[in-house]
Write a protein that holds these residues in place. Structure first.
Motif, PDB file in Angstrom:
ATOM      1  N   MET A   1     -28.316 -16.260 -27.244  1.00 26.06           N
ATOM      2  CA  MET A   1     -28.776 -16.699 -28.558  1.00 26.06           C
ATOM      3  C   MET A   1     -27.712 -16.420 -29.607  1.00 26.06           C
ATOM      4  O   MET A   1     -27.055 -15.387 -29.582  1.00 26.06           O
ATOM      5  CB  MET A   1     -30.063 -15.969 -28.939  1.00 26.06           C
ATOM      6  N   ARG A   2     -27.548 -17.360 -30.524  1.00 26.98           N
ATOM      7  CA  ARG A   2     -26.606 -17.170 -31.611  1.00 26.98           C
ATOM      8  C   ARG A   2     -27.046 -16.013 -32.497  1.00 26.98           C
ATOM      9  O   ARG A   2     -28.228 -15.695 -32.612  1.00 26.98           O
ATOM     10  CB  ARG A   2     -26.488 -18.450 -32.428  1.00 26.98           C
ATOM     11  N   LEU A   3     -26.056 -15.420 -33.163  1.00 27.82           N
ATOM     12  CA  LEU A   3     -26.325 -14.259 -33.992  1.00 27.82           C
ATOM     13  C   LEU A   3     -27.344 -14.562 -35.080  1.00 27.82           C
ATOM     14  O   LEU A   3     -28.222 -13.738 -35.376  1.00 27.82           O
ATOM     15  CB  LEU A   3     -25.010 -13.780 -34.622  1.00 27.82           C
ATOM     16  N   ALA A   4     -27.255 -15.731 -35.686  1.00 25.92           N
ATOM     17  CA  ALA A   4     -28.181 -16.113 -36.756  1.00 25.92           C
ATOM     18  C   ALA A   4     -28.409 -17.608 -36.692  1.00 25.92           C
ATOM     19  O   ALA A   4     -27.488 -18.376 -36.411  1.00 25.92           O
ATOM     20  CB  ALA A   4     -27.621 -15.707 -38.117  1.00 25.92           C
ATOM     21  N   ARG A   5     -29.642 -18.006 -36.981  1.00 28.09           N
ATOM     22  CA  ARG A   5     -30.032 -19.403 -36.830  1.00 28.09           C
ATOM     23  C   ARG A   5     -30.744 -19.903 -38.078  1.00 28.09           C
ATOM     24  O   ARG A   5     -31.287 -19.144 -38.875  1.00 28.09           O
ATOM     25  CB  ARG A   5     -30.983 -19.553 -35.634  1.00 28.09           C
ATOM     26  N   ALA A   6     -30.782 -21.235 -38.198  1.00 30.52           N
ATOM     27  CA  ALA A   6     -31.607 -21.872 -39.216  1.00 30.52           C
ATOM     28  C   ALA A   6     -33.080 -21.713 -38.848  1.00 30.52           C
ATOM     29  O   ALA A   6     -33.431 -21.501 -37.679  1.00 30.52           O
ATOM     30  CB  ALA A   6     -31.241 -23.354 -39.321  1.00 30.52           C
ATOM     31  N   PHE A   7     -33.944 -21.816 -39.825  1.00 32.89           N
ATOM     32  CA  PHE A   7     -35.394 -21.730 -39.600  1.00 32.89           C
ATOM     33  C   PHE A   7     -36.104 -22.487 -40.717  1.00 32.89           C
ATOM     34  O   PHE A   7     -35.516 -22.758 -41.777  1.00 32.89           O
ATOM     35  CB  PHE A   7     -35.857 -20.271 -39.561  1.00 32.89           C
ATOM     36  N   ALA A   8     -37.352 -22.831 -40.491  1.00 31.61           N
ATOM     37  CA  ALA A   8     -38.138 -23.544 -41.500  1.00 31.61           C
ATOM     38  C   ALA A   8     -38.765 -22.520 -42.433  1.00 31.61           C
ATOM     39  O   ALA A   8     -39.809 -21.933 -42.140  1.00 31.61           O
ATOM     40  CB  ALA A   8     -39.213 -24.403 -40.828  1.00 31.61           C
ATOM     41  N   GLY A   9     -38.114 -22.280 -43.550  1.00 28.84           N
ATOM     42  CA  GLY A   9     -38.551 -21.231 -44.455  1.00 28.84           C
ATOM     43  C   GLY A   9     -39.809 -21.588 -45.218  1.00 28.84           C
ATOM     44  O   GLY A   9     -40.099 -22.761 -45.486  1.00 28.84           O
ATOM     45  N   LEU A  10     -40.560 -20.555 -45.559  1.00 30.58           N
ATOM     46  CA  LEU A  10     -41.726 -20.692 -46.436  1.00 30.58           C
ATOM     47  C   LEU A  10     -41.263 -20.306 -47.830  1.00 30.58           C
ATOM     48  O   LEU A  10     -40.805 -19.180 -48.049  1.00 30.58           O
ATOM     49  CB  LEU A  10     -42.848 -19.771 -45.966  1.00 30.58           C
ATOM     50  N   ARG A  11     -41.403 -21.238 -48.802  1.00 39.08           N
ATOM     51  CA  ARG A  11     -40.809 -21.021 -50.118  1.00 39.08           C
ATOM     52  C   ARG A  11     -41.762 -21.469 -51.219  1.00 39.08           C
ATOM     53  O   ARG A  11     -42.692 -22.243 -50.974  1.00 39.08           O
ATOM     54  CB  ARG A  11     -39.499 -21.794 -50.236  1.00 39.08           C
ATOM     55  N   PRO A  12     -41.541 -20.991 -52.435  1.00 40.10           N
ATOM     56  CA  PRO A  12     -42.341 -21.507 -53.550  1.00 40.10           C
ATOM     57  C   PRO A  12     -42.145 -23.007 -53.706  1.00 40.10           C
ATOM     58  O   PRO A  12     -41.037 -23.527 -53.528  1.00 40.10           O
ATOM     59  CB  PRO A  12     -41.795 -20.747 -54.765  1.00 40.10           C
ATOM     60  N   ALA A  13     -43.217 -23.704 -54.024  1.00 40.70           N
ATOM     61  CA  ALA A  13     -43.120 -25.135 -54.302  1.00 40.70           C
ATOM     62  C   ALA A  13     -42.191 -25.354 -55.494  1.00 40.70           C
ATOM     63  O   ALA A  13     -41.975 -24.445 -56.312  1.00 40.70           O
ATOM     64  CB  ALA A  13     -44.504 -25.696 -54.596  1.00 40.70           C
ATOM     65  N   PRO A  14     -41.606 -26.530 -55.626  1.00 42.25           N
ATOM     66  CA  PRO A  14     -40.700 -26.792 -56.750  1.00 42.25           C
ATOM     67  C   PRO A  14     -41.330 -26.401 -58.084  1.00 42.25           C
ATOM     68  O   PRO A  14     -42.483 -26.744 -58.374  1.00 42.25           O
ATOM     69  CB  PRO A  14     -40.460 -28.301 -56.656  1.00 42.25           C
ATOM     70  N   GLY A  15     -40.579 -25.659 -58.863  1.00 43.12           N
ATOM     71  CA  GLY A  15     -41.048 -25.234 -60.169  1.00 43.12           C
ATOM     72  C   GLY A  15     -41.938 -24.005 -60.165  1.00 43.12           C
ATOM     73  O   GLY A  15     -42.355 -23.544 -61.234  1.00 43.12           O
ATOM     74  N   ARG A  16     -42.231 -23.414 -58.974  1.00 46.81           N
ATOM     75  CA  ARG A  16     -43.168 -22.289 -58.916  1.00 46.81           C
ATOM     76  C   ARG A  16     -42.488 -20.942 -58.649  1.00 46.81           C
ATOM     77  O   ARG A  16     -43.155 -19.917 -58.586  1.00 46.81           O
ATOM     78  CB  ARG A  16     -44.215 -22.516 -57.800  1.00 46.81           C
ATOM     79  N   VAL A 106     -29.153 -16.904 -46.145  1.00 44.25           N
ATOM     80  CA  VAL A 106     -30.440 -16.497 -45.587  1.00 44.25           C
ATOM     81  C   VAL A 106     -30.574 -17.163 -44.222  1.00 44.25           C
ATOM     82  O   VAL A 106     -30.432 -18.385 -44.106  1.00 44.25           O
ATOM     83  CB  VAL A 106     -31.618 -16.922 -46.482  1.00 44.25           C
ATOM     84  N   ALA A 107     -30.854 -16.371 -43.192  1.00 38.91           N
ATOM     85  CA  ALA A 107     -30.923 -16.890 -41.826  1.00 38.91           C
ATOM     86  C   ALA A 107     -31.921 -16.072 -41.020  1.00 38.91           C
ATOM     87  O   ALA A 107     -32.358 -14.989 -41.442  1.00 38.91           O
ATOM     88  CB  ALA A 107     -29.544 -16.844 -41.164  1.00 38.91           C
ATOM     89  N   ALA A 108     -32.272 -16.592 -39.857  1.00 37.03           N
ATOM     90  CA  ALA A 108     -33.101 -15.865 -38.896  1.00 37.03           C
ATOM     91  C   ALA A 108     -32.158 -15.193 -37.904  1.00 37.03           C
ATOM     92  O   ALA A 108     -31.463 -15.857 -37.150  1.00 37.03           O
ATOM     93  CB  ALA A 108     -34.056 -16.821 -38.185  1.00 37.03           C
ATOM     94  N   VAL A 109     -32.132 -13.875 -37.920  1.00 33.56           N
ATOM     95  CA  VAL A 109     -31.145 -13.088 -37.178  1.00 33.56           C
ATOM     96  C   VAL A 109     -31.726 -12.670 -35.841  1.00 33.56           C
ATOM     97  O   VAL A 109     -32.903 -12.313 -35.730  1.00 33.56           O
ATOM     98  CB  VAL A 109     -30.718 -11.855 -38.004  1.00 33.56           C
ATOM     99  N   SER A 110     -30.903 -12.683 -34.823  1.00 29.86           N
ATOM    100  CA  SER A 110     -31.341 -12.419 -33.456  1.00 29.86           C
ATOM    101  C   SER A 110     -31.802 -10.976 -33.260  1.00 29.86           C
ATOM    102  O   SER A 110     -31.046 -10.026 -33.506  1.00 29.86           O
ATOM    103  CB  SER A 110     -30.188 -12.716 -32.490  1.00 29.86           C
ATOM    104  N   VAL A 111     -33.036 -10.804 -32.787  1.00 29.50           N
ATOM    105  CA  VAL A 111     -33.517  -9.475 -32.406  1.00 29.50           C
ATOM    106  C   VAL A 111     -32.722  -8.954 -31.208  1.00 29.50           C
ATOM    107  O   VAL A 111     -32.422  -7.758 -31.117  1.00 29.50           O
ATOM    108  CB  VAL A 111     -35.026  -9.513 -32.090  1.00 29.50           C
ATOM    109  N   ALA A 112     -32.361  -9.842 -30.290  1.00 30.69           N
ATOM    110  CA  ALA A 112     -31.565  -9.428 -29.128  1.00 30.69           C
ATOM    111  C   ALA A 112     -30.231  -8.838 -29.567  1.00 30.69           C
ATOM    112  O   ALA A 112     -29.754  -7.847 -29.003  1.00 30.69           O
ATOM    113  CB  ALA A 112     -31.355 -10.618 -28.184  1.00 30.69           C
ATOM    114  N   ALA A 113     -29.608  -9.436 -30.598  1.00 27.47           N
ATOM    115  CA  ALA A 113     -28.347  -8.896 -31.118  1.00 27.47           C
ATOM    116  C   ALA A 113     -28.568  -7.529 -31.753  1.00 27.47           C
ATOM    117  O   ALA A 113     -27.732  -6.633 -31.633  1.00 27.47           O
ATOM    118  CB  ALA A 113     -27.748  -9.865 -32.134  1.00 27.47           C
ATOM    119  N   TYR A 114     -29.694  -7.357 -32.401  1.00 28.68           N
ATOM    120  CA  TYR A 114     -30.052  -6.053 -32.977  1.00 28.68           C
ATOM    121  C   TYR A 114     -30.208  -5.018 -31.868  1.00 28.68           C
ATOM    122  O   TYR A 114     -29.669  -3.902 -31.949  1.00 28.68           O
ATOM    123  CB  TYR A 114     -31.345  -6.209 -33.773  1.00 28.68           C
TER     124      TYR A 114
END
Length: 415
Positions: A1-16, A106-114
Motif C-alpha cells: 500500500m502507498r504511504l498516503a492515498r486520496a479519499f472521499a472526504g467529508l467536508r462542510p457544504a459550500p459556504g458552511r 490532507v491524505a489517508a495515511v497507511s496504518v501498515a506504514a505506521y
C-alpha cells in the motif's frame, strides 16, 4: 500500500465552513467547548465534544457521549451541513497566522506504514486516552481528528503543492476561536492525484508531530476490523486521516513547566542548590531562552536566566533535549519530580499562552516556581523518532493548530 492515498472526504457544504470549524477536541475543556459552541448549532464541537449536549457533569467517557457524537454527525449530514465528496480526493491545506504560513496535503495515511515504522513516533501514548479515541472512531465510523505529520522535504512534492495552491482556494475561512486562516484546495484530477500520491510515496518517512493517540487509536480500530473482516489493505479503516507538512515550515513553540512547591527548599536555598549545578543570573525582564541548554526561571517574584555548561551536554539525542536536561539537573534531583507524566506537582504551559501566564500562576500562589524553555527543534524530534526512541512528555507545542471539521474520513457508508 502507498504511504498516503486520496479519499472521499467529508467536508462542510459550500459556504458552511465558518459555521462548522472548531478547535481540536484535546485543546479545550468541556466548559470551554460548551462556551465556544454556544449559539453555533453546526459547530464540529457537537461531534468532537458531544458531552456539551448532555447534562452538566456527564462523564465524557459515558456511552451516551459517543452515541450523541454519532447522532450529531448523522444529523449534520442529513441536513446537508456536511457533505461527502463523490470520489477520492487529496486536499492541499494551508494554515496562516501571525506572519507564519505552512502548506501541506490532507491524505489517508497507511496504518501498515505506521505499524512498520515508516510513520515514526516520538511519544508514548496513555492507554486510557488511546481507548477513548478508538471508541470514538469506532462508534462514529469516522476519523474526525487529523494527525499532524511532517516530512524532511521533497522538491517534487512541494512543486506539485505550489501548482495546486496557485489557484484560488475552494475554502478560505478564519477560525473564530484562534484567528488562524485555513485554506483548502481539493485535488480531483486523476493525473494530479496520481502525481501527488507518487511524490508522497517517495518520502522515506513521515513523522508524527501531534496526534499520537489519534494514530494509535486508528491502528487499534484497524486491527480489530482486520480480525472481524479479514485483511483488506484497501478498506478505509486501513488508513488514518493525516495532514502532511514539510518539517521546515512547521513551528514549534516553547512548552514550559510550573511546579507546585519547592520540595522543602526556601527560595534562597533553592537558588543556592541551583548555583551548584548551573550558572544562575538575575534577569530584568521575562526570559525567553534563545538557545538550547538555557532556561528562564520565575521564582519569588523575580526572573532568572539559567545556563548549563555546554561541555556537560550528552551526545544522546533524548538526553540532550532541553526538557530532559531540566529534568536531570533540576526537576528530579532538587524538586523530587521523577515522573513528569504522572506527578501532580508539575504542570505544563504551552508557549502560546506567553510568559505572563507563568508569572500569573506563581504570583497567585498556585505554583511556586516556573521554568521557561527553548522550543524543541524539529530536527531533534526527527532524530529521536529515527532512532525509535521517545521524548519526555510535553516536549513540543505546535502552532498553529489544525482545525477539526474541515475534512473528515468516513470508514463506512454515510450514516
Amino acid at each position: 500500500m502507498r504511504l498516503a492515498r486520496a479519499f472521499a472526504g467529508l467536508r462542510p457544504a459550500p459556504g458552511r465552513a465558518a459555521e462548522v470549524i472548531a478547535p481540536p477536541y484535546d485543546v479545550v475543556s468541556t466548559e470551554e467547548a460548551r462556551a465556544l459552541a454556544a449559539g453555533r448549532p453546526w459547530s464540529f464541537l457537537h461531534i468532537s465534544r458531544p458531552e456539551i449536549d448532555l447534562p452538566p457533569g456527564t462523564d465524557p467517557h459515558d456511552d451516551a457521549v459517543y452515541r450523541r457524537g454519532a447522532e450529531n454527525l448523522a444529523r449534520m449530514m442529513r441536513e446537508g451541513v456536511l457533505v461527502r465528496d463523490p470520489a477520492p480526493r487529496l486536499y492541499v491545506y494551508r494554515m496562516a497566522a501571525e506572519g507564519h504560513e505552512q502548506t501541506g496535503v490532507v491524505a489517508a495515511v497507511s496504518v501498515a506504514a505506521y505499524e512498520a515504522g515508516r510513520v515514526r513516533r516520538h511519544e508514548h501514548t496513555r492507554p486510557d486516552k488511546e481507548a477513548d479515541r478508538a471508541r470514538q472512531i469506532d462508534v462514529l465510523d469516522a476519523q474526525t481528528g487529523p494527525v499532524l505529520l511532517a516530512h524532511r522535504g521533497s522538491g517534487a512534492l512541494q512543486a506539485l503543492v505550489a501548482e495546486v495552491a496557485a489557484a484560488p482556494p475552494e475554502v478560505d475561512v478564519v477560525a473564530p476561536h484562534d484567528g488562524v486562516r485555513h485554506q483548502i484546495w481539493p485535488v480531483a484530477d486523476p493525473a494530479r492525484v496520481a502525481a501527488l500520491e507518487a511524490a508522497l510515496d517517495a518520502l522515506d518517512a513521515l513523522y508524527i508531530a501531534d496526534g499520537h493517540h489519534r494514530s494509535a487509536a486508528a491502528a487499534r480500530v484497524a486491527a480489530e476490523r482486520r480480525r472481524r473482516h479479514g485483511d483488506d489493505p484497501e478498506a478505509p479503516w486501513a488508513r488514518f486521516l493525516g495532514v502532511i507538512f514539510p518539517a521546515a515550515q512547521m513551528r514549534i513553540l516553547d512548552y514550559n513547566r510550573v511546579v507546585r512547591d519547592l520540595a522543602g527548599h526556601t527560595p534562597e536555598g533553592f537558588l543556592e542548590a541551583l548555583r551548584r549545578r548551573m550558572r544562575v543570573e538575575p534577569a530584568e525582564r521575562p526570559v525567553a531562552p534563545e538557545r538550547p541548554a538555557t532556561f528562564g526561571m520565575y521564582l519569588d517574584g523575580r526572573w532568572y536566566r539559567l545556563a548549563l555548561d555546554p561541555s556537560r551536554l550528552p551526545e544522546d539525542p533524548v538526553r540532550r533535549l532541553d526538557v530532559s536536561l531540566l529534568s536531570e539537573h533540576v526537576l528530579e534531583p532538587l524538586l523530587g519530580i521523577r515522573d513528569p507524566r504522572r506527578d501532580a506537582r508539575i504542570d505544563f504551559v504551552g508557549g502560546v499562552r506567553g510568559l505572563a501566564e507563568l508569572e500569573r500562576r506563581v504570583d497567585a500562589g498556585e505554583m511556586a516556581v516556573a521554568f521557561s524553555m527553548h522550543p524543541t527543534p524539529m530536527e531533534a524530534l526527527m532524530a529521536v523518532a529515527d532512532r525509535g526512541e521517545v521524548m519526555p512528555p510535553k516536549s513540543t507545542w505546535f502552532e498553529p493548530k489544525l482545525a477539526d471539521g474541515l475534512v473528515s474520513h468516513l470508514l463506512g457508508p454515510a450514516p
